[in-house]
Write an enzyme that holds these catalytic residues in place. Structure first.
Site, PDB file in Angstrom:
ATOM      1  N   SER A 291      48.499  46.461  46.760  1.00 19.81           N
ATOM      2  CA  SER A 291      47.213  47.022  46.307  1.00 19.81           C
ATOM      3  C   SER A 291      46.099  46.661  47.273  1.00 19.81           C
ATOM      4  O   SER A 291      45.103  47.359  47.393  1.00 19.81           O
ATOM      5  CB  SER A 291      46.874  46.475  44.919  1.00 19.81           C
ATOM      6  OG  SER A 291      46.731  45.059  45.009  1.00 19.81           O
TER       7      SER A 291
ATOM      8  N   HIS B 135      74.257  20.331  41.214  1.00 15.92           N
ATOM      9  CA  HIS B 135      73.817  18.939  41.155  1.00 15.92           C
ATOM     10  C   HIS B 135      72.883  18.682  39.986  1.00 15.92           C
ATOM     11  O   HIS B 135      72.312  17.594  39.885  1.00 15.92           O
ATOM     12  CB  HIS B 135      73.148  18.551  42.477  1.00 15.92           C
ATOM     13  CG  HIS B 135      74.095  18.666  43.634  1.00 15.92           C
ATOM     14  ND1 HIS B 135      74.925  17.627  44.017  1.00 15.92           N
ATOM     15  CD2 HIS B 135      74.404  19.716  44.435  1.00 15.92           C
ATOM     16  CE1 HIS B 135      75.668  18.023  45.041  1.00 15.92           C
ATOM     17  NE2 HIS B 135      75.380  19.290  45.298  1.00 15.92           N
TER      18      HIS B 135
ATOM     19  N   GLU C 133      60.028  42.680  35.054  1.00 16.89           N
ATOM     20  CA  GLU C 133      59.022  43.738  35.143  1.00 16.89           C
ATOM     21  C   GLU C 133      59.559  45.109  34.696  1.00 16.89           C
ATOM     22  O   GLU C 133      58.847  45.869  34.072  1.00 16.89           O
ATOM     23  CB  GLU C 133      58.473  43.834  36.568  1.00 16.89           C
ATOM     24  CG  GLU C 133      57.648  42.607  36.933  1.00 16.89           C
ATOM     25  CD  GLU C 133      57.051  42.691  38.326  1.00 16.89           C
ATOM     26  OE1 GLU C 133      56.191  43.558  38.557  1.00 16.89           O
ATOM     27  OE2 GLU C 133      57.439  41.893  39.198  1.00 16.89           O
TER      28      GLU C 133
ATOM     29  N   THR D  61      44.901  41.540  45.653  1.00 13.50           N
ATOM     30  CA  THR D  61      45.426  40.337  44.989  1.00 13.50           C
ATOM     31  C   THR D  61      44.671  39.097  45.462  1.00 13.50           C
ATOM     32  O   THR D  61      44.628  38.822  46.668  1.00 13.50           O
ATOM     33  CB  THR D  61      46.941  40.238  45.246  1.00 13.50           C
ATOM     34  OG1 THR D  61      47.524  41.402  44.678  1.00 13.50           O
ATOM     35  CG2 THR D  61      47.566  39.016  44.627  1.00 13.50           C
TER      36      THR D  61
ATOM     37  N   LYS E  68      45.322  39.949  35.523  1.00 12.55           N
ATOM     38  CA  LYS E  68      44.452  40.191  36.678  1.00 12.55           C
ATOM     39  C   LYS E  68      43.034  40.496  36.214  1.00 12.55           C
ATOM     40  O   LYS E  68      42.066  40.038  36.793  1.00 12.55           O
ATOM     41  CB  LYS E  68      44.998  41.339  37.540  1.00 12.55           C
ATOM     42  CG  LYS E  68      46.207  40.931  38.359  1.00 12.55           C
ATOM     43  CD  LYS E  68      46.635  42.018  39.332  1.00 12.55           C
ATOM     44  CE  LYS E  68      47.831  41.544  40.136  1.00 12.55           C
ATOM     45  NZ  LYS E  68      48.374  42.516  41.054  1.00 12.55           N
TER      46      LYS E  68
ATOM     47  N   ARG F  25      56.126  46.655  43.340  1.00  4.93           N
ATOM     48  CA  ARG F  25      57.548  46.283  43.495  1.00  4.93           C
ATOM     49  C   ARG F  25      58.398  47.466  43.949  1.00  4.93           C
ATOM     50  O   ARG F  25      59.532  47.291  44.393  1.00  4.93           O
ATOM     51  CB  ARG F  25      58.087  45.681  42.194  1.00  4.93           C
ATOM     52  CG  ARG F  25      58.061  46.619  41.019  1.00  4.93           C
ATOM     53  CD  ARG F  25      58.346  45.887  39.725  1.00  4.93           C
ATOM     54  NE  ARG F  25      58.380  46.760  38.568  1.00  4.93           N
ATOM     55  CZ  ARG F  25      57.321  47.265  37.963  1.00  4.93           C
ATOM     56  NH1 ARG F  25      56.116  47.021  38.425  1.00  4.93           N
ATOM     57  NH2 ARG F  25      57.448  48.020  36.884  1.00  4.93           N
TER      58      ARG F  25
HETATM   59  C1  F6R Z   1      53.795  45.005  40.179  1.00  2.00           C
HETATM   60  C2  F6R Z   1      54.296  43.832  40.842  1.00  2.00           C
HETATM   61  C3  F6R Z   1      53.463  42.590  40.953  1.00  2.00           C
HETATM   62  C4  F6R Z   1      52.495  42.664  42.139  1.00  2.00           C
HETATM   63  C5  F6R Z   1      51.677  41.369  42.260  1.00  2.00           C
HETATM   64  C6  F6R Z   1      50.807  41.328  43.518  1.00  2.00           C
HETATM   65  O1  F6R Z   1      54.664  46.097  40.433  1.00  2.00           O
HETATM   66  O2  F6R Z   1      55.406  43.869  41.245  1.00  2.00           O
HETATM   67  O3  F6R Z   1      54.357  41.520  41.094  1.00  2.00           O
HETATM   68  O4  F6R Z   1      53.221  42.878  43.316  1.00  2.00           O
HETATM   69  O5  F6R Z   1      50.879  41.227  41.144  1.00  2.00           O
HETATM   70  O6  F6R Z   1      50.074  42.499  43.680  1.00  2.00           O
HETATM   71  P1  F6R Z   1      50.086  43.228  45.108  1.00  2.00           P
HETATM   72  O7  F6R Z   1      51.513  43.500  45.414  1.00  2.00           O
HETATM   73  O8  F6R Z   1      49.301  44.480  44.918  1.00  2.00           O
HETATM   74  O9  F6R Z   1      49.456  42.283  46.057  1.00  2.00           O
END
Ligand code: F6R
Length: 339
Positions: free
Chosen positions: A87, A239, A223, A90, A333, A137
């Site tokens: 995106s 272990h 997910e 993040t 988020k 993902r």
């Molecule tokens: C959603 C997903 C999440 C995002 C993660 C980070 O499909 O897989 O694990 O990848 O919240 O967001 P990005 O990838 O946009 O940096």
């Protein structure tokens, strides 16, 4: 989700082109880097995990994956740092990206847009754009293959052209065998999803060969299938965790242990898998092995990733849930952004 799975081979192919066409500054090419750091979270980080595993026994530089706000102290002007965020918004990745700029690392940003794109343009950091419109993902092909090609263009690894071609071919063939129109008796992904249905899944990979694939399976079960599972690695799990296969007693018959198996696992690991398998089977739990396919490390890794993705999709269907939305991640988020 099934469209993404059906189009995965094309995505990987396209990603190679994105990596080849990315504009990189001359000062990054063949610079004597001392280490490589890949920053990302969740679906964007799994590509980085795969790169770390894939290159472990061929690259002379240490490669680390940073899934955090801060960077380790060793990061500096001799570090090649790639910030991956599908995106581009993040906050952990943005924070690590800013820290890398302060430390004067050689930074490259990779996203479909967002804040990371704006910050890169403002700070004159090379920005690699991948197509928008996917769940993060589901953009694993874009994230992994473009990043891999960029690493080879910077001179830290050899070209992987042949391996990529073979891997794309294998994924294409596997896609035909696991598609929704293939009946359960001929469709390994559907069969395994059926065996996992209604059970708590305990995933076992082995360090460095199937580690990233094991993490991917856990994330995809969460997910896509909205199912809780756990992951651990051999030999370490021999272990500690193996002792835990005793309680909660009769409930263990509702568990499934999944071993990710690679023919190139060390002999010692193969032996450990066999013994652990028997121990777990005696508890009444279901034990399943998923074997990698293909004849290069890259193909074998991606064969496990690809079947895992299909399994998580079919398990979502069995669980009666929509595999695409991840409401809890979106909620978190939003809440964190507000505070
Ligand atoms: C959603 C997903 C999440 C995002 C993660 C980070 O499909 O897989 O694990 O990848 O919240 O967001 P990005 O990838 O946009 O940096």
């Amino acid at each position: 989700m099934s469209c993404f799975l059906a189009g995965f081979a094309d995505q990987c192919f396209e990603a190679e082109k994105i990596g080849l066409e990315a504009k990189l500054p001359r000062r990054y090419i063949n610079k004597k880097f001392k280490n490589v750091v890949l920053c990302g979270m969740g679906g964007s980080a799994i590509g980085a995990d795969l790169i770390r595993d894939y290159l472990k026994y061929e690259i002379k530089l240490p490669v680390s994956v940073n899934k955090d706000y801060r960077l380790a102290d060793f990061v500096g002007k001799d570090t090649l740092l790639i910030a991956l965020s599908y995106s581009g918004n993040t906050e952990e990745t943005i924070s690590a990206f800013r820290a890398a700029l302060k430390k004067k690392a050689a930074v490259i940003a990779l996203s479909s847009g967002g804040k990371l794109k704006r910050l890169s343009l403002k700070s004159r950091v090379p920005f690699v754009k991948i197509p928008a419109g996917f769940a993060p993902r589901c953009a694993l092909g874009y994230l992994f293959f473009s990043c891999l090609v960029i690493l080879s263009r910077c001179g830290v690894i050899k070209s992987k052209k042949k391996e990529i071609k073979k891997t794309v071919g294998l994924i294409r063939n596997m896609g035909c065998l696991m598609a929704p129109y293939v009946s359960v008796k001929d469709n390994e992904a559907k069969r395994i999803a059926g065996e996992l249905y209604g059970r708590f899944v305990v995933i076992y990979g082995s360090t460095s060969t199937t580690e990233a694939a094991a993490l991917r399976l856990r994330s995809q079960l969460a997910e896509n299938s909205k199912s809780l599972s756990s992951v651990h690695l051999l030999p370490e799990m021999n272990h500690n965790e193996i002792v835990g296969w005793r309680h909660p007693g009769r409930l263990l018959k509702n568990f499934a242990a999944v071993f990710l198996i690679d023919e190139h696992d060390l002999k010692e690991i193969q032996k450990r898998i066999k013994i652990s398998w028997k121990i777990i089977e005696k508890t009444g739990a279901k034990v399943i092995g998923i074997r990698s396919a293909g004849n290069s490390l890259l193909s074998r890794m991606f064969s496990l990733i690809y079947i895992s993705d299909w399994i998580s999709y079919y398990l979502a269907v069995l669980n009666g849930v929509n595999p695409t939305p991840v409401k809890m991640i979106d909620y978190l988020k939003k809440e964190i952004g507000r505070r």
